[in-house]
Write a protein that holds these residues in place. Sequence first.
Motif, PDB file in Angstrom:
ATOM      1  N   GLY A   1       3.853 -58.544  27.810  1.00  0.00           N
ATOM      2  CA  GLY A   1       3.422 -57.272  27.245  1.00  0.00           C
ATOM      3  C   GLY A   1       4.034 -57.090  25.876  1.00  0.00           C
ATOM      4  N   PRO A   2       4.017 -55.881  25.382  1.00  0.00           N
ATOM      5  CA  PRO A   2       4.610 -55.627  24.061  1.00  0.00           C
ATOM      6  C   PRO A   2       6.097 -55.984  24.065  1.00  0.00           C
ATOM      7  CG  PRO A   2       3.382 -53.706  24.875  1.00  0.00           C
ATOM      8  CD  PRO A   2       3.463 -54.680  26.003  1.00  0.00           C
ATOM      9  N   ALA A   3       6.639 -56.208  22.889  1.00  0.00           N
ATOM     10  CA  ALA A   3       8.068 -56.489  22.751  1.00  0.00           C
ATOM     11  C   ALA A   3       8.862 -55.402  23.462  1.00  0.00           C
ATOM     12  CB  ALA A   3       8.438 -56.522  21.270  1.00  0.00           C
ATOM     13  N   GLY A   4       9.931 -55.806  24.132  1.00  0.00           N
ATOM     14  CA  GLY A   4      10.751 -54.825  24.822  1.00  0.00           C
ATOM     15  C   GLY A   4      10.223 -54.455  26.194  1.00  0.00           C
ATOM     16  N   THR A   5       9.401 -55.341  26.792  1.00  0.00           N
ATOM     17  CA  THR A   5       8.903 -55.117  28.158  1.00  0.00           C
ATOM     18  C   THR A   5       9.742 -55.939  29.128  1.00  0.00           C
ATOM     19  OG1 THR A   5       6.633 -54.777  27.385  1.00  0.00           O
ATOM     20  CG2 THR A   5       6.905 -55.379  29.691  1.00  0.00           C
ATOM     21  N   ARG A   6      10.157 -55.344  30.226  1.00  0.00           N
ATOM     22  CA  ARG A   6      10.875 -56.110  31.253  1.00  0.00           C
ATOM     23  C   ARG A   6      10.649 -55.470  32.614  1.00  0.00           C
ATOM     24  NH1 ARG A   6      16.126 -54.448  32.958  1.00  0.00           N
ATOM     25  NH2 ARG A   6      16.982 -52.654  31.850  1.00  0.00           N
ATOM     26  N   ALA A   7      11.155 -56.116  33.643  1.00  0.00           N
ATOM     27  CA  ALA A   7      10.985 -55.595  34.996  1.00  0.00           C
ATOM     28  C   ALA A   7      11.758 -54.286  35.158  1.00  0.00           C
ATOM     29  CB  ALA A   7      11.484 -56.621  36.014  1.00  0.00           C
ATOM     30  N   GLY A   8      11.206 -53.367  35.942  1.00  0.00           N
ATOM     31  CA  GLY A   8      11.859 -52.087  36.221  1.00  0.00           C
ATOM     32  C   GLY A   8      12.859 -52.238  37.346  1.00  0.00           C
ATOM     33  N   VAL A   9      14.011 -52.805  37.017  1.00  0.00           N
ATOM     34  CA  VAL A   9      15.008 -53.144  38.039  1.00  0.00           C
ATOM     35  C   VAL A   9      15.928 -51.960  38.295  1.00  0.00           C
ATOM     36  CG1 VAL A   9      16.959 -54.644  38.607  1.00  0.00           C
ATOM     37  CG2 VAL A   9      14.928 -55.589  37.465  1.00  0.00           C
ATOM     38  N   GLY A  10      16.098 -51.630  39.555  1.00  0.00           N
ATOM     39  CA  GLY A  10      16.951 -50.526  39.961  1.00  0.00           C
ATOM     40  C   GLY A  10      16.546 -50.099  41.357  1.00  0.00           C
ATOM     41  N   ALA A  11      16.812 -48.874  41.701  1.00  0.00           N
ATOM     42  CA  ALA A  11      16.419 -48.397  43.026  1.00  0.00           C
ATOM     43  C   ALA A  11      16.169 -46.902  42.977  1.00  0.00           C
ATOM     44  CB  ALA A  11      17.519 -48.712  44.050  1.00  0.00           C
ATOM     45  N   CYS A  12      15.235 -46.460  43.834  1.00  0.00           N
ATOM     46  CA  CYS A  12      14.944 -45.039  43.987  1.00  0.00           C
ATOM     47  C   CYS A  12      14.988 -44.715  45.470  1.00  0.00           C
ATOM     48  CB  CYS A  12      13.563 -44.701  43.422  1.00  0.00           C
ATOM     49  SG  CYS A  12      13.435 -44.898  41.640  1.00  0.00           S
ATOM     50  N   GLU A  13      15.825 -43.780  45.820  1.00  0.00           N
ATOM     51  CA  GLU A  13      15.959 -43.404  47.221  1.00  0.00           C
ATOM     52  C   GLU A  13      15.706 -41.911  47.400  1.00  0.00           C
ATOM     53  OE1 GLU A  13      19.114 -46.810  48.728  1.00  0.00           O
ATOM     54  OE2 GLU A  13      19.878 -44.777  48.410  1.00  0.00           O
ATOM     55  N   VAL A  14      15.283 -41.564  48.605  1.00  0.00           N
ATOM     56  CA  VAL A  14      15.071 -40.165  48.963  1.00  0.00           C
ATOM     57  C   VAL A  14      16.204 -39.746  49.898  1.00  0.00           C
ATOM     58  CG1 VAL A  14      13.503 -38.534  50.095  1.00  0.00           C
ATOM     59  CG2 VAL A  14      12.575 -40.438  48.747  1.00  0.00           C
ATOM     60  N   VAL A  15      16.765 -38.579  49.654  1.00  0.00           N
ATOM     61  CA  VAL A  15      17.833 -38.047  50.499  1.00  0.00           C
ATOM     62  C   VAL A  15      17.310 -36.776  51.165  1.00  0.00           C
ATOM     63  CG1 VAL A  15      20.213 -37.196  50.572  1.00  0.00           C
ATOM     64  CG2 VAL A  15      19.561 -38.942  48.885  1.00  0.00           C
ATOM     65  N   VAL A  16      17.075 -36.846  52.473  1.00  0.00           N
ATOM     66  CA  VAL A  16      16.575 -35.681  53.205  1.00  0.00           C
ATOM     67  C   VAL A  16      17.787 -34.882  53.676  1.00  0.00           C
ATOM     68  CG1 VAL A  16      15.149 -34.900  55.127  1.00  0.00           C
ATOM     69  CG2 VAL A  16      14.525 -36.966  53.861  1.00  0.00           C
ATOM     70  N   PHE A  17      17.836 -33.617  53.244  1.00  0.00           N
ATOM     71  CA  PHE A  17      19.051 -32.820  53.427  1.00  0.00           C
ATOM     72  C   PHE A  17      19.233 -32.302  54.849  1.00  0.00           C
ATOM     73  CE2 PHE A  17      18.553 -31.430  48.719  1.00  0.00           C
ATOM     74  CZ  PHE A  17      19.209 -32.570  48.282  1.00  0.00           C
TER      75      PHE A  17
END
Lengths: 322, 322
Positions: B76-92
């Motif tokens: 893709g365009p310059a400066g494109t990379r994989a979206g590495v990380g994590a997203c979690e849901v915390v049910v209160f």
Amino acid sequence: MDARPVMRWHPLRGEWVMYAAHRLGRTFLPPPEYNPLAPTSDPEHPTELPRGKYDIAVFANRFPSLTLTAPQPEPGPAGTRAGVGACEVVVFSQSAQGRLADLSDEQMALLIAVWADRTTRLAEGGTVRSVLAFENRGVEVGVTLHHPHGQLYAYDHVPPVQARMLEQAQRYHTEQGRPWLGDFVAEERAGGERVVLDGGLALSVVPPFARYTYETWVVPARPAARLSDLSADEQASLARVLKDALNRLDGLFGGRMPYLMTVHQAPLDGEYPEFPLHIELYPYLRAPGRMKYLAGTEQGAGEFANDKFPEVAARELKEVVL
Amino acid sequence: MDARPVMRWHPLRGEWVMYAAHRLGRTFLPPPEYNPLAPTSDPEHPTELPRGKYDIAVFANRFPSLTLTAPQPEPGPAGTRAGVGACEVVVFSQSAQGRLADLSDEQMALLIAVWADRTTRLAEGGTVRSVLAFENRGVEVGVTLHHPHGQLYAYDHVPPVQARMLEQAQRYHTEQGRPWLGDFVAEERAGGERVVLDGGLALSVVPPFARYTYETWVVPARPAARLSDLSADEQASLARVLKDALNRLDGLFGGRMPYLMTVHQAPLDGEYPEFPLHIELYPYLRAPGRMKYLAGTEQGAGEFANDKFPEVAARELKEVVL
């Protein structure tokens, strides 16, 4: 009116916060019979503007977050100082009903010239170091007066966004030996898939790093740092492309797209030829009826999550029938 | 589900933008008979959570902006990379109707412990460098599921806000020889006018540089960099003060205050004792029925305009009858 704006320093974000306690009483969606941005018709009940004919009017905001005459504030917490700067209102037209995009090509070019002129004049006293012109449109995003208008904020310092843009663009220029904006235009023209309209001397692009779904940038084809650097022809082209971009946003979902438009120019305390003059449009709808809200990652970390790739958004904008 | 998040670099703001095209189809205000955050009652129609009793549940977001297994994106365009990380849901809580502030003191302390634990565990693989816990509450600000819950975003880099806070706090520490947070607590306790509740081991304060009208910070009395640095007693005090702060926001105008809560902890790729652990609450109403919108100066320049001095806001919050 008691305009005694104050600034305080945010020690962890490293930015100023403006306090203007008098603003809470400002005009909020007045009835149509009182429009402070219309020309005065009854001298007994004057508006903010005189009688007579004009295309665009600029006046000092009656509820400013910053003023050039802000007095020294009473002693307060560390990092408290006077809110020095200026806030102006730019009335786009005498018509209370229209949209910015309803301006003729000539009026739109005049607006560019007005922004350029106000930027130069606000800087003349030597106090103002950065001017931001913007329009916030839509009741969805808290607009309090419907008459088409924008605002100017003049700061006595370089705010974080402009400081960051300048720093990044200067680094690029040092590393590449060329202005960032010129390379950006060349790359977008070469690829073509994100260019919405190429007007010759100016173009509109969904940038490859768009933060809002239909974010559109209107840029001059020749790198410039301020609107006043552009020739009359370049200003006219920028105006036409801007008008086209605004019309496409409204055409996208068939209604008035709420948006924020910001005009980014170089700081005013020196020459910064590396700074990329450009206009950013942030459309607030990411799909019909679906607003983009700035939630945890945007506000808490400073990074946007976007649901759609810029290439797809650009294609949709190009397909809008005007 | 095809979770292939991508990041692109914003060259002028110097920040990453996350693209997750699969997110546009995410669950939006489902009917009450389908609540993906409730415990499963009919195994034929499972929710995100199993049967059984629990106080707080955490699971991976089905519509993540970042994943630890994000594949390399197509060119893709310059400066494109994989979206590495994590997203979690915390049910209160298991209750679909309540508020975070309805949790008991013990449950609230458990939530603090859960945030601390998830932060530590997410960092274990060595990829995650920063974790942001947050809750975005209110249909006014786009919340798509009403069951009380928050989220965790885990980044493989230090995002701009945390990077800036660390840099500012480190500079303060170098110049003053003391942690910023300790001086902040001492000064607020000495003045007292902005302290909403002093719980001994933790306190709530409208900071002197509040950007939102009723912005409230919940801070430990003893400087710490992460929730896991706190003792159980300190976590319990932080929990009680947080609960009090949330209840005051709802009591202020007599309804559910829409808000964003963000938990700021030090980056995870080293020890940063200078980083000031704290919780920020951004209430979105600046007066009854009046939302604060981020307009030109906030988004275009990075500086907030606030209608009310923090001292006045703190007094109003202190006067709320609970």
